[in-house]
Write a protein that holds these residues in place. Structure first.
Motif, mmCIF file in Angstrom:
data_model
loop_
_atom_site.group_PDB
_atom_site.id
_atom_site.type_symbol
_atom_site.label_atom_id
_atom_site.label_comp_id
_atom_site.label_asym_id
_atom_site.label_seq_id
_atom_site.Cartn_x
_atom_site.Cartn_y
_atom_site.Cartn_z
ATOM 1 N N SER A 38 0.797 -1.232 0.000
ATOM 2 C CA SER A 38 0.000 0.000 0.000
ATOM 3 C C SER A 38 0.830 1.283 0.000
ATOM 4 C CB SER A 38 -0.924 0.014 1.230
ATOM 5 O OG SER A 38 -1.756 -1.139 1.262
ATOM 6 N N TYR A 39 2.111 1.188 0.395
ATOM 7 C CA TYR A 39 2.921 2.404 0.545
ATOM 8 C C TYR A 39 4.264 2.239 -0.160
ATOM 9 C CZ TYR A 39 -0.534 2.922 4.235
ATOM 10 O OH TYR A 39 -1.720 2.984 4.933
ATOM 11 N N GLY A 40 4.799 3.362 -0.639
ATOM 12 C CA GLY A 40 6.086 3.351 -1.303
ATOM 13 C C GLY A 40 7.231 3.224 -0.313
ATOM 14 N N ALA A 41 8.384 2.804 -0.821
ATOM 15 C CA ALA A 41 9.558 2.609 0.028
ATOM 16 C C ALA A 41 9.974 3.880 0.776
ATOM 17 C CB ALA A 41 10.720 2.082 -0.807
ATOM 18 N N PRO A 42 10.052 5.046 0.118
ATOM 19 C CA PRO A 42 10.502 6.243 0.846
ATOM 20 C C PRO A 42 9.642 6.555 2.067
ATOM 21 C CG PRO A 42 10.549 6.645 -1.508
ATOM 22 C CD PRO A 42 9.844 5.341 -1.312
ATOM 23 N N GLN A 43 8.320 6.476 1.914
ATOM 24 C CA GLN A 43 7.438 6.797 3.036
ATOM 25 C C GLN A 43 7.598 5.796 4.181
ATOM 26 O OE1 GLN A 43 3.285 7.116 2.039
ATOM 27 N NE2 GLN A 43 2.608 7.067 4.148
ATOM 28 N N LEU A 44 7.507 4.523 3.854
ATOM 29 C CA LEU A 44 7.530 3.504 4.901
ATOM 30 C C LEU A 44 8.899 3.395 5.561
ATOM 31 C CD1 LEU A 44 5.737 1.432 6.251
ATOM 32 C CD2 LEU A 44 6.448 -0.237 4.530
ATOM 33 N N LEU A 45 9.953 3.382 4.758
ATOM 34 C CA LEU A 45 11.296 3.224 5.315
ATOM 35 C C LEU A 45 11.724 4.442 6.132
ATOM 36 C CD1 LEU A 45 13.182 1.485 2.365
ATOM 37 C CD2 LEU A 45 12.201 0.453 4.419
ATOM 38 N N SER A 46 11.296 5.632 5.723
ATOM 39 C CA SER A 46 11.665 6.826 6.491
ATOM 40 C C SER A 46 11.013 6.796 7.870
ATOM 41 C CB SER A 46 11.261 8.100 5.737
ATOM 42 O OG SER A 46 9.852 8.156 5.546
ATOM 43 N N ILE A 47 9.771 6.348 7.950
ATOM 44 C CA ILE A 47 9.074 6.261 9.246
ATOM 45 C C ILE A 47 9.739 5.228 10.144
ATOM 46 C CG2 ILE A 47 6.912 5.583 10.371
ATOM 47 C CD1 ILE A 47 5.423 6.713 7.948
ATOM 48 N N ILE A 48 9.972 4.023 9.604
ATOM 49 C CA ILE A 48 10.549 2.942 10.403
ATOM 50 C C ILE A 48 11.971 3.281 10.836
ATOM 51 C CG2 ILE A 48 11.297 0.534 10.337
ATOM 52 C CD1 ILE A 48 8.909 -0.044 8.526
ATOM 53 N N ALA A 49 12.781 3.810 9.906
ATOM 54 C CA ALA A 49 14.171 4.142 10.236
ATOM 55 C C ALA A 49 14.244 5.241 11.294
ATOM 56 C CB ALA A 49 14.919 4.571 8.976
ATOM 57 N N LEU A 201 12.861 11.685 -0.606
ATOM 58 C CA LEU A 201 11.888 11.197 -1.589
ATOM 59 C C LEU A 201 10.500 10.979 -0.997
ATOM 60 C CD1 LEU A 201 14.165 8.518 -3.325
ATOM 61 C CD2 LEU A 201 13.690 10.850 -4.107
ATOM 62 N N ALA A 202 10.421 10.952 0.322
ATOM 63 C CA ALA A 202 9.150 10.625 0.983
ATOM 64 C C ALA A 202 7.986 11.526 0.586
ATOM 65 C CB ALA A 202 9.343 10.628 2.501
ATOM 66 N N PRO A 203 8.185 12.853 0.442
ATOM 67 C CA PRO A 203 7.031 13.707 0.082
ATOM 68 C C PRO A 203 6.406 13.348 -1.263
ATOM 69 C CG PRO A 203 8.828 15.031 0.938
ATOM 70 C CD PRO A 203 9.383 13.656 0.718
ATOM 71 N N LEU A 204 7.163 12.695 -2.141
ATOM 72 C CA LEU A 204 6.631 12.306 -3.446
ATOM 73 C C LEU A 204 5.774 11.046 -3.277
ATOM 74 C CD1 LEU A 204 9.898 12.734 -5.559
ATOM 75 C CD2 LEU A 204 8.060 14.404 -5.209
ATOM 76 N N GLY A 205 4.479 11.198 -3.478
ATOM 77 C CA GLY A 205 3.594 10.051 -3.359
ATOM 78 C C GLY A 205 3.247 9.667 -1.938
ATOM 79 N N TRP A 206 3.382 10.608 -0.999
ATOM 80 C CA TRP A 206 3.028 10.309 0.406
ATOM 81 C C TRP A 206 1.531 10.042 0.508
ATOM 82 C CZ3 TRP A 206 6.220 10.114 4.786
ATOM 83 C CH2 TRP A 206 5.553 9.999 6.006
ATOM 84 N N GLN A 207 1.184 8.991 1.239
ATOM 85 C CA GLN A 207 -0.225 8.632 1.419
ATOM 86 C C GLN A 207 -0.567 8.616 2.904
ATOM 87 O OE1 GLN A 207 -1.650 5.188 -0.831
ATOM 88 N NE2 GLN A 207 0.307 5.148 -1.932
ATOM 89 N N PRO A 208 -1.752 9.117 3.257
ATOM 90 C CA PRO A 208 -2.179 9.069 4.666
ATOM 91 C C PRO A 208 -2.260 7.616 5.132
ATOM 92 C CG PRO A 208 -3.600 10.510 3.374
ATOM 93 C CD PRO A 208 -2.745 9.779 2.387
ATOM 94 N N MET A 209 -1.872 7.385 6.374
ATOM 95 C CA MET A 209 -1.887 6.033 6.920
ATOM 96 C C MET A 209 -2.974 5.918 7.990
ATOM 97 S SD MET A 209 2.227 5.279 7.317
ATOM 98 C CE MET A 209 1.985 3.527 7.622
ATOM 99 N N PRO A 210 -3.879 4.954 7.855
ATOM 100 C CA PRO A 210 -4.861 4.732 8.916
ATOM 101 C C PRO A 210 -4.158 4.274 10.193
ATOM 102 C CG PRO A 210 -4.958 2.983 7.283
ATOM 103 C CD PRO A 210 -4.069 4.040 6.727
#
Length: 311
Positions: A38-49, A201-210
């Motif tokens: 559901s989410y791109g690598a930049p968004q998910l990896l930046s949050i987890i890291a 890269l995270a701002p590109l294609g960022w999606q809200p997360m429930p």
């Protein structure tokens, strides 16, 4: 024989840590595979890291050991951080596009790669019997997953790049760990590097997360933090080529999770290969335990003073 905490042998202590690591890292891989749909690598990896880096920093503060985030090998740490970024991104893409069992094929390359890298980087000589066990372990992996040239995808290529860079990061972790006891620093800086790289890269294609997905990302970060800390500690006590085959036990957990969660049914050849891998890994641990009890003049290079020039 070298003795670890509570009078436990170093080999037993290190092996126990790696076994726990395999459980944790497989659990985090399953969460990553779920979120990657559901989410791109930049968004998910930046949050987890970021969460892992904050946990490393917080652990240091709570323990009152601020100096634990310092290192006497900044150059080596920077190389480890860069390799970690590459491995993280490549394996994320592989997990998003391949079945868990196919990703494991490339994880299983890590023992052979670490044996090849340990000589020139760490001065750790791999004994002939260990080479045989490593080769058998990889043959076992080939039994598990059937990949033909015509079926190779970008996901397979990404997984291979991830295996090479991930192995380099593991070997450099042992290089640092044999010279200073800074496990939190070894977790903090690579994850900080992943966060900063992905943040661009995270701002590109960022999606809200429930809320549920956000909670899963936090859980993944907690599990990964624990797993990476355990691996760094284990690498202080076991040679890289002995640790990495034990990591192949991830396959057992991957098969179970793939079957239960993702409905990925393993074939008989897959199960046979898993047994071969586990036996080869067990032998490598036995081989190291024998080297521990050998007199100093009979020990392989890996148990003497490191021969590599300073980092």
């Amino acid at each position: 024989m070298r003795v670890g905490p509570a009078g436990i042998s170093i080999t037993t202590f290190g092996t126990g840590l790696v076994l726990i690591y395999t459980l944790l890292i497989t659990f985090s891989d399953a969460i990553t595979k779920y979120l990657a749909q559901s989410y791109g690598a930049p968004q998910l990896l930046s949050i987890i890291a970021l969460l892992i880096a904050l946990m490393s920093l917080g652990s240091s503060r709570v323990r009152g050991e601020k100096v634990t985030l310092r290192t006497n090998f900044p150059g080596v740490m920077a190389m480890r951080a860069a390799l970690t970024v590459v491995a993280t991104v490549m394996f994320f893409y592989a997990l998003a596009t391949l079945a868990l069992a196919q990703v494991f094929l490339f994880v299983a390359l890590v023992p052979l790669l670490s044996a090849l890298m340990s000589g020139p980087i760490l001065g750790e000589r791999v004994r002939p019997a260990a080479w045989v066990a490593l080769g058998c372990g990889f043959l076992g992996v080939l039994c598990m997953v059937e990949i033909r040239l015509s079926t190779i995808t970008t996901g397979h290529i990404a997984a291979f790049i991830g295996a090479v860079s991930g192995t380099g990061s593991i070997v450099l972790s042992r290089y640092i760990g044999r010279r200073e006891n800074t496990p939190l620093a070894q977790v903090f800086y690579p994850q900080l590097a992943v966060f900063l790289s992905m943040l661009l890269l995270a701002p590109l294609g960022w999606q809200p997360m429930p809320l549920f997905d956000l909670m899963m990302a936090v859980l993944c970060a907690v599990v990964l933090f624990s797993a990476r800390l355990l691996l760094v500690i284990a690498l202080r006590h076991l040679t890289a080529y002995a640790v990495t085959p034990l990591m192949n036990l991830q396959f057992v957990w991957m098969v179970l999770i793939g079957l239960v969660v993702f409905n990925e049914v393993p074939q008989a050849s897959t199960l046979i290969g898993a047994i071969i891998v586990m036996v080869s890994g067990a032998y490598l641990v036995f081989d190291q335990s024998q080297a521990e009890t050998a007199p100093d003049h009979a020990m392989p290079v890996s148990f003497r003073k490191p021969v590599l020039a300073r980092g």
